[in-house]
Design a protein around this motif. Sequence first.
Motif, PDB file in Angstrom:
ATOM      1  N   SER A 108       0.803  -1.228   0.000  1.00 48.39           N
ATOM      2  CA  SER A 108       0.000   0.000   0.000  1.00 48.39           C
ATOM      3  C   SER A 108       0.837   1.281   0.000  1.00 48.39           C
ATOM      4  CB  SER A 108      -0.934   0.014   1.221  1.00 48.39           C
ATOM      5  OG  SER A 108      -0.178   0.177   2.424  1.00 48.39           O
ATOM      6  N   GLY A 109       2.056   1.193   0.541  1.00 49.36           N
ATOM      7  CA  GLY A 109       2.908   2.377   0.581  1.00 49.36           C
ATOM      8  C   GLY A 109       2.708   3.256   1.807  1.00 49.36           C
ATOM      9  N   PHE A 110       1.813   2.864   2.730  1.00 47.36           N
ATOM     10  CA  PHE A 110       1.607   3.647   3.951  1.00 47.36           C
ATOM     11  C   PHE A 110       2.805   3.485   4.884  1.00 47.36           C
ATOM     12  CE2 PHE A 110      -2.919   3.461   2.786  1.00 47.36           C
ATOM     13  CZ  PHE A 110      -3.306   4.771   3.059  1.00 47.36           C
ATOM     14  N   ASP A 111       3.196   4.577   5.535  1.00 44.78           N
ATOM     15  CA  ASP A 111       4.211   4.483   6.579  1.00 44.78           C
ATOM     16  C   ASP A 111       3.608   3.775   7.790  1.00 44.78           C
ATOM     17  OD1 ASP A 111       6.013   5.888   5.030  1.00 44.78           O
ATOM     18  OD2 ASP A 111       5.405   7.835   5.843  1.00 44.78           O
ATOM     19  N   ILE A 112       4.415   2.983   8.473  1.00 43.09           N
ATOM     20  CA  ILE A 112       3.923   2.252   9.643  1.00 43.09           C
ATOM     21  C   ILE A 112       3.414   3.235  10.700  1.00 43.09           C
ATOM     22  CG2 ILE A 112       4.580   0.732  11.548  1.00 43.09           C
ATOM     23  CD1 ILE A 112       6.562  -0.601   9.675  1.00 43.09           C
ATOM     24  N   GLY A 113       2.176   3.015  11.135  1.00 44.59           N
ATOM     25  CA  GLY A 113       1.597   3.865  12.173  1.00 44.59           C
ATOM     26  C   GLY A 113       0.955   5.136  11.655  1.00 44.59           C
ATOM     27  N   ARG A 114       0.956   5.352  10.355  1.00 45.10           N
ATOM     28  CA  ARG A 114       0.385   6.575   9.787  1.00 45.10           C
ATOM     29  C   ARG A 114      -0.538   6.260   8.606  1.00 45.10           C
ATOM     30  NH1 ARG A 114       5.026  10.802   8.654  1.00 45.10           N
ATOM     31  NH2 ARG A 114       3.189  12.136   8.509  1.00 45.10           N
ATOM     32  N   PRO A 115      -1.781   5.910   8.857  1.00 38.63           N
ATOM     33  CA  PRO A 115      -2.405   5.753  10.175  1.00 38.63           C
ATOM     34  C   PRO A 115      -2.117   4.389  10.782  1.00 38.63           C
ATOM     35  CG  PRO A 115      -4.012   5.271   8.483  1.00 38.63           C
ATOM     36  CD  PRO A 115      -2.743   5.686   7.756  1.00 38.63           C
ATOM     37  N   ALA A 116      -2.555   4.216  12.021  1.00 41.12           N
ATOM     38  CA  ALA A 116      -2.379   2.928  12.689  1.00 41.12           C
ATOM     39  C   ALA A 116      -3.482   1.961  12.247  1.00 41.12           C
ATOM     40  CB  ALA A 116      -2.430   3.119  14.204  1.00 41.12           C
ATOM     41  N   PHE A 117      -3.071   0.772  11.828  1.00 42.81           N
ATOM     42  CA  PHE A 117      -4.021  -0.289  11.472  1.00 42.81           C
ATOM     43  C   PHE A 117      -4.146  -1.250  12.654  1.00 42.81           C
ATOM     44  CE2 PHE A 117      -3.164   1.456   7.396  1.00 42.81           C
ATOM     45  CZ  PHE A 117      -4.188   1.072   6.544  1.00 42.81           C
ATOM     46  N   VAL A 118      -5.398  -1.616  12.971  1.00 44.49           N
ATOM     47  CA  VAL A 118      -5.663  -2.481  14.116  1.00 44.49           C
ATOM     48  C   VAL A 118      -6.443  -3.707  13.651  1.00 44.49           C
ATOM     49  CG1 VAL A 118      -6.642  -2.636  16.442  1.00 44.49           C
ATOM     50  CG2 VAL A 118      -5.787  -0.430  15.586  1.00 44.49           C
ATOM     51  N   PRO A 119      -5.784  -4.848  13.466  1.00 43.48           N
ATOM     52  CA  PRO A 119      -6.504  -6.067  13.066  1.00 43.48           C
ATOM     53  C   PRO A 119      -7.208  -6.697  14.266  1.00 43.48           C
ATOM     54  CG  PRO A 119      -4.149  -6.502  13.232  1.00 43.48           C
ATOM     55  CD  PRO A 119      -4.324  -5.031  13.493  1.00 43.48           C
ATOM     56  N   VAL A 120      -8.440  -7.181  14.046  1.00 41.61           N
ATOM     57  CA  VAL A 120      -9.213  -7.819  15.120  1.00 41.61           C
ATOM     58  C   VAL A 120      -9.865  -9.088  14.569  1.00 41.61           C
ATOM     59  CG1 VAL A 120      -9.648  -5.675  16.377  1.00 41.61           C
ATOM     60  CG2 VAL A 120     -11.247  -6.415  14.593  1.00 41.61           C
ATOM     61  N   LEU A 121     -10.305  -9.943  15.482  1.00 43.84           N
ATOM     62  CA  LEU A 121     -10.865 -11.232  15.078  1.00 43.84           C
ATOM     63  C   LEU A 121     -12.354 -11.194  14.770  1.00 43.84           C
ATOM     64  CD1 LEU A 121      -9.000 -13.615  17.567  1.00 43.84           C
ATOM     65  CD2 LEU A 121      -8.573 -13.327  15.114  1.00 43.84           C
ATOM     66  N   ASP A 122     -13.108 -10.323  15.467  1.00 40.80           N
ATOM     67  CA  ASP A 122     -14.551 -10.285  15.223  1.00 40.80           C
ATOM     68  C   ASP A 122     -15.086  -8.866  15.382  1.00 40.80           C
ATOM     69  OD1 ASP A 122     -15.398  -9.854  18.063  1.00 40.80           O
ATOM     70  OD2 ASP A 122     -14.554 -11.865  18.313  1.00 40.80           O
ATOM     71  N   LEU A 123     -16.325  -8.665  15.010  1.00 41.38           N
ATOM     72  CA  LEU A 123     -16.927  -7.336  14.979  1.00 41.38           C
ATOM     73  C   LEU A 123     -16.986  -6.677  16.349  1.00 41.38           C
ATOM     74  CD1 LEU A 123     -19.943  -7.998  12.549  1.00 41.38           C
ATOM     75  CD2 LEU A 123     -17.769  -6.895  12.021  1.00 41.38           C
ATOM     76  N   GLU A 124     -17.495  -7.419  17.337  1.00 39.72           N
ATOM     77  CA  GLU A 124     -17.646  -6.847  18.674  1.00 39.72           C
ATOM     78  C   GLU A 124     -16.296  -6.472  19.278  1.00 39.72           C
ATOM     79  OE1 GLU A 124     -19.125  -9.544  17.588  1.00 39.72           O
ATOM     80  OE2 GLU A 124     -21.254  -9.012  17.618  1.00 39.72           O
TER      81      GLU A 124
END
Length: 229
Positions: A108-124
């Motif tokens: 994607s070319g995004f710098d790490i942390g800009r923005p911060a991506f937060v992967p999660v397992l489920d919706l809640e």
Amino acid sequence: MESGSGGICMISSKWKQEQHSSFISFISSFLSANSFRLNAVPIAPDFIFNCGGMSVAFIYVTSWDSNNTSQMYNRIHKVKEQFAHLYVVVTLPTREQNDSFVQSYIKSGFDIGRPAFVPVLDLEMGFEKIVKIAHARGVCKQHDIITRMKEERKQSVQRMDVFLKVITSIPGIDNHDANSLNQAIGSIEAIAKAPKEYILENTDLSADKAETIWRFFRDPKLYLSPKIK
């Protein structure tokens, strides 16, 4: 998260319409339990939280589509330009989806942390993470404000201490007179420039004291050797 933390949560009207009603019910209940008010409005990100004076934006990708990543990243790039504090939460319930996301993120070319991506397992879990992040940023903001206020108060006390020492070094002028001058005229510089008539009209100082102050700042023999204790 502390109870009663509170704040305002704005949810994108478009994003809300795309979600299952049960998930929206969960969001509403979770926010209410944590003293957040929920408003549906037409906004660019999916959520904007205002907590403790801090605005934090979120994009919430609830359904990962490995064939449509360019559109997602283009949107993130546009929103990133509008908000200083942006997080992207991505629901990745399977290992395959997680691997796909990692590969696309690298490209994607995004710098790490800009923005911060937060992967999660489920919706809640993802939404709970969003609220925790917003709350944490708000607490930090409040802490910064309190620290700054304490520092400003400390500096104000120090300035007043210097003011009192200088003004009470004038022969015959006490703390009461100094406070009266401070409230009516202000800074040492303003007092130094004030005519004696102005001092008399705006303070409860006597004519002799007004004359003494006026002379003090105009006679080098006096102001070059102040009696500061």
